[in-house]
Write a protein that holds these residues in place. Structure first.
Motif, PDB file in Angstrom:
ATOM      1  N   GLY A  64      26.708-105.897   5.835  1.00 34.96           N
ATOM      2  CA  GLY A  64      27.335-105.149   4.758  1.00 34.96           C
ATOM      3  C   GLY A  64      28.165-105.902   3.585  1.00 34.96           C
ATOM      4  O   GLY A  64      28.275-107.004   3.878  1.00 34.96           O
ATOM      5  N   TYR A  80      27.662-108.850  -0.854  1.00 36.59           N
ATOM      6  CA  TYR A  80      28.338-108.365  -1.872  1.00 36.59           C
ATOM      7  C   TYR A  80      27.906-108.758  -3.264  1.00 36.59           C
ATOM      8  O   TYR A  80      27.608-107.948  -4.010  1.00 36.59           O
ATOM      9  N   GLY A  98      24.864-106.748  -3.752  1.00 34.22           N
ATOM     10  CA  GLY A  98      24.778-105.217  -4.067  1.00 34.22           C
ATOM     11  C   GLY A  98      25.461-105.158  -5.298  1.00 34.22           C
ATOM     12  O   GLY A  98      25.623-103.919  -5.870  1.00 34.22           O
ATOM     13  N   THR A 157      41.173 -96.478   4.977  1.00 37.55           N
ATOM     14  CA  THR A 157      39.721 -96.036   4.691  1.00 37.55           C
ATOM     15  C   THR A 157      39.603 -95.016   3.542  1.00 37.55           C
ATOM     16  O   THR A 157      40.450 -93.941   3.532  1.00 37.55           O
ATOM     17  N   TRP A 178      29.503 -95.745  -2.731  1.00 40.22           N
ATOM     18  CA  TRP A 178      29.995 -96.785  -1.922  1.00 40.22           C
ATOM     19  C   TRP A 178      31.161 -95.976  -0.882  1.00 40.22           C
ATOM     20  O   TRP A 178      31.790 -95.008  -1.385  1.00 40.22           O
ATOM     21  N   SER A 179      31.051 -96.592   0.205  1.00 38.48           N
ATOM     22  CA  SER A 179      32.019 -95.984   1.279  1.00 38.48           C
ATOM     23  C   SER A 179      32.858 -97.249   1.639  1.00 38.48           C
ATOM     24  O   SER A 179      32.460 -98.046   2.532  1.00 38.48           O
ATOM     25  N   ARG A 224      35.465-103.974   2.914  1.00 35.84           N
ATOM     26  CA  ARG A 224      34.177-103.922   3.160  1.00 35.84           C
ATOM     27  C   ARG A 224      33.676-102.637   2.598  1.00 35.84           C
ATOM     28  O   ARG A 224      34.355-101.613   2.622  1.00 35.84           O
ATOM     29  N   VAL A 225      32.500-102.927   1.999  1.00 33.26           N
ATOM     30  CA  VAL A 225      31.883-101.612   1.108  1.00 33.26           C
ATOM     31  C   VAL A 225      30.356-101.492   1.762  1.00 33.26           C
ATOM     32  O   VAL A 225      29.660-102.447   2.001  1.00 33.26           O
ATOM     33  N   GLU A 226      30.199-100.166   2.278  1.00 38.44           N
ATOM     34  CA  GLU A 226      28.947 -99.685   2.773  1.00 38.44           C
ATOM     35  C   GLU A 226      28.254 -98.947   1.771  1.00 38.44           C
ATOM     36  O   GLU A 226      28.646 -98.105   1.045  1.00 38.44           O
ATOM     37  N   GLU A 227      26.896 -99.618   1.307  1.00 32.59           N
ATOM     38  CA  GLU A 227      26.380 -98.810   0.072  1.00 32.59           C
ATOM     39  C   GLU A 227      25.562 -97.834   0.598  1.00 32.59           C
ATOM     40  O   GLU A 227      24.809 -97.849   1.498  1.00 32.59           O
ATOM     41  N   VAL A 228      25.732 -96.414   0.130  1.00 32.00           N
ATOM     42  CA  VAL A 228      25.143 -95.505   0.674  1.00 32.00           C
ATOM     43  C   VAL A 228      24.506 -94.515  -0.450  1.00 32.00           C
ATOM     44  O   VAL A 228      24.110 -93.471  -0.615  1.00 32.00           O
TER      45      VAL A 228
END
Length: 409
Positions: free
Chosen positions: A17, A35, A38, A85, A107-108, A127-131
């Motif tokens: 992530g 990162y 992304g 969050t 991003w989440s 922290r970034v989750e790429e969705v």
């Protein structure tokens, strides 16, 4: 079995992530390889730069307000010391190779604090989750599954945000209860030894990091003597308030029978060893003898008291400083020092919230305190205490609670 050495830098870089480390100034301190990939930004173009200089508000989607929401989330983490969050965010990123070429991303993000020993936020883990691919799936031939997944993502983000809101409300309630408990356990503002004294307690603004600071003034047995102390417990909320009350009461009782401040801290240190949460608490205590015009003092890791002499000279009582309570596995006798004063001098004790500021050397805060006392030392203790707080605390309030005691000798 030998303990395996772990390459934490390697683990950080290998995380799948996107993770960035931000300073309290919201400046990139480090980023991992995910990162870099992304965001499409070289690592050297990120480190040392403010996050919103690198990623300004998207020109393609001004209604998204991503920067505003991210800034609000990061500031909440700094203020509360709690994880935050964010809902699912759309962010259009400009291509590094082609100016004006913007690409849509979803991003989440989750922002988590890294706290120092003093309970303050030292870093923020962003922290970034790429969705993006999941969200884009809704446009592939009118794929219903993609739309359902997007709706689930938004629903989950809203649920998490609601949970964060409830946690913040619970923290606010705990803060109020802790402050009431703290006020009940601290002694009332009253003359001690027939001397004029002023006491102040200012809780941290917008944070749970409160109720670890305390003060005490007692009449000592034998002659015209008083004891004046301040202390600071590591931690916050109800737990810190409870520990604070135990340490203050123990020192108050011990001071009345101890030969001097060092012996009082020796006994207090042994007591702190059996009190959960008292580890690394700091305290300084002074015994003031009005017959001999002598102040005897001892400090366990606490900022030095200040003696404003009648002629305007400022003296920091820093010749008897030792580690905090319960810092050594085997307790050792505490040091003790003395200084003389003339009638009309002013003794000031305080906690670190009065003088410490982020990214500033503590000596700057001590100098600021000394100058304030020089300029306003002729005031009586009550207006002097208010003036010192007004001049030294930030206009919007401090991020750490502050205790202050002013005694005219």
């Amino acid at each position: 079995m030998a303990r395996t050495s772990i390459d934490y830098e390697g683990v950080y870089q290998a995380l799948p992530g996107m993770v960035a480390l931000l300073t309290p100034d919201l400046v990139f301190a480090d980023v991992n390889e995910a990162y870099v990939r992304g965001t499409g930004r070289p690592r050297e173009s990120l480190l040392g730069r403010h996050v919103f200089d690198v990623f300004p508000e998207s020109v393609n989607s001004p209604a998204a307000h991503h920067s505003h929401q991210l800034r609000a989330s990061l500031l909440r983490v700094l203020a509360t010391g709690e994880r935050d969050t964010m809902p699912l965010q759309r962010y259009d990123i400009e291509s590094p190779e082609h100016s004006g070429d913007w690409h849509e991303h979803y991003w989440s993000p989750v922002n988590s604090p890294v706290l120092g020993p003093d309970g303050r936020v030292r870093l923020i883990v962003h922290r970034v989750e790429e969705v993006t691919e999941f969200v884009r799936a809704r446009g592939l031939g009118g794929d219903t599954a993609g739309r359902v997944l997007e709706a689930e993502l938004y629903t989950r983000a809203r649920e998490l945000q609601e949970l964060n809101n409830r946690l913040r409300e619970a923290h606010a309630r705990e803060r109020e209860v802790a402050l009431v408990l703290q006020k009940a356990m601290l002694p009332a503002n009253r003359p001690v030894g027939h001397r004029r004294a002023a006491v102040r307690y200012r809780p941290a603004v917008g944070a749970l990091n409160v109720c670890g600071d305390w003060y005490d003034l007692v009449d000592l047995v034998g002659g015209h003597r008083i004891g004046v102390s301040v202390g600071d417990v590591v931690g916050h909320g109800l737990e810190a308030a409870g520990v604070m009350g135990q340490l203050r009461s123990a020192l108050s009782a011990t001071s009345r029978v101890a030969d001097g401040p060092a012996q009082a801290l020796n006994v207090l240190g042994r007591y702190a060893h059996v009190v959960d949460g008292a580890e690394s608490a700091t305290v300084v205590t002074t015994f003031v003898d009005f017959d001999r015009h002598v102040i005897t003092y001892s400090s366990a890791g606490h900022p030095p008291p200040v003696l404003l002499h009648h002629d305007g000279r400022v003296e920091f009582l820093d010749r008897a400083t030792d580690p905090p309570l319960d810092a050594r596995p085997d307790p050792q006798p505490r040091p003790e020092a003395s200084t003389v004063f003339s009638p009309g001098a002013t003794l000031v004790l305080y906690t670190d919230g009065l003088i410490e500021r982020r990214r500033e050397d503590i000596d700057v805060g001590l100098l600021r305190l000394a100058e304030s006392l020089r300029h306003h030392g002729a005031l009586d203790p009550e207006p002097l205490a208010d003036t010192v707080l007004r001049e030294l605390l930030p206009p919007g309030g401090a991020t750490d609670d502050t205790a202050l005691v002013v005694v005219r000798l």
